[in-house]
Design an enzyme around this catalytic site. Structure first.
Site, short mmCIF file in Angstrom:
data_model
loop_
_atom_site.label_atom_id
_atom_site.label_comp_id
_atom_site.label_asym_id
_atom_site.label_seq_id
_atom_site.Cartn_x
_atom_site.Cartn_y
_atom_site.Cartn_z
N HIS A 63 -14.95 9.39 23.02
CA HIS A 63 -13.77 9.44 22.12
C HIS A 63 -12.55 9.43 22.69
O HIS A 63 -12.09 9.56 23.82
CB HIS A 63 -13.96 10.63 21.12
CG HIS A 63 -13.10 11.60 21.56
ND1 HIS A 63 -11.75 12.04 21.38
CD2 HIS A 63 -13.52 12.79 22.19
CE1 HIS A 63 -11.40 13.23 21.94
NE2 HIS A 63 -12.57 14.00 22.36
N CYS A 64 -11.41 8.73 21.94
CA CYS A 64 -9.99 8.80 22.28
C CYS A 64 -9.36 9.45 21.21
O CYS A 64 -9.79 10.02 20.36
CB CYS A 64 -9.70 7.32 22.54
SG CYS A 64 -9.90 6.10 21.04
N GLN A 65 -8.04 8.73 20.79
CA GLN A 65 -6.99 9.51 19.84
C GLN A 65 -7.54 8.71 18.56
O GLN A 65 -7.98 9.63 17.73
CB GLN A 65 -5.75 8.79 20.02
CG GLN A 65 -4.71 9.62 19.10
CD GLN A 65 -4.74 11.27 19.29
OE1 GLN A 65 -4.77 11.61 20.40
NE2 GLN A 65 -4.55 11.84 18.15
N GLY A 67 -9.84 5.81 17.86
CA GLY A 67 -10.79 5.19 18.10
C GLY A 67 -10.91 3.66 18.81
O GLY A 67 -11.86 2.97 18.97
N ILE A 93 -10.47 11.50 17.76
CA ILE A 93 -10.05 12.78 17.49
C ILE A 93 -9.45 12.98 15.94
O ILE A 93 -9.36 13.87 15.33
CB ILE A 93 -9.12 13.47 18.49
CG1 ILE A 93 -9.12 15.03 18.40
CG2 ILE A 93 -7.79 12.92 18.65
CD1 ILE A 93 -8.57 15.78 19.50
#
Length: 174
Positions: A63-65, A67, A93
């Protein structure tokens, strides 16, 4: 290669069953806010060092901020983590928070550096325009200078403002 995108609630179920959640954002983003079960492995580090061998036979959720970083780098992530079963967390997230799931927030950490650059650059451009119209047209040069700096940063990958902000006292980590 298309990787499976899963919802935050499905990801939470997989994590409860032993899947590993990997946060590919940079350390400054992670320190400010992260999913408690997530391990930090910035994309730049994964590209250089790869994934630890012990994780290559696990279920892994990247995951990142929001997507975008994970979806843009899906092929790289698949190659790095093969032969693991790989998933991407839908909306990162941000999606996790929208689903009402817990995040660890440390407000004592500074904003991520790129957000600081955006705030500083936007503020300087706005000040230059306002002062250019109200005080002296020479202030338009400030906006032009900042714009040229952003253009140079985009072309070269070197951002002088980010380097300067990184040296500020509030960005110094103990």
């Amino acid at each position: 290669m298309a990787l499976t995108t899963i919802s935050p609630h499905d990801a939470q179920e997989l994590i409860a069953r032993g899947a590993k959640l990997i946060d590919i954002r940079d350390a400054d983003e992670y320190l400010r806010e992260h999913i408690p079960e997530a391990d930090l492995a910035p994309l730049s580090v994964l590209e250089q060092s790869g994934l630890p061998a012990k994780l290559r036979h696990e279920q892994i959720i990247f995951h990142c901020q929001a997507g975008k970083r994970t979806s843009n780098n899906a092929d790289k992530l698949a190659a790095i983590a093969a032969p693991a079963e790989i998933f991407l967390l839908e909306d990162g997230i941000d999606g996790w928070k929208k689903a009402g799931l817990p995040v660890a927030v440390n407000k004592s950490q500074p904003l991520p550096l790129m957000r600081q650059v955006q705030i500083a650059a936007g503020g300087l451009i706005l000040i230059g325009v306002v002062l250019g119209y109200t005080v002296n047209s020479g202030f338009f040069l400030l906006s032009g200078f900042v714009g040229a700096g952003l253009l140079f940063a985009g072309i070269s990958g070197f951002c002088g403002m980010a380097r300067l902000l990184d040296k500020m006292p509030w960005n110094q980590r103990a």
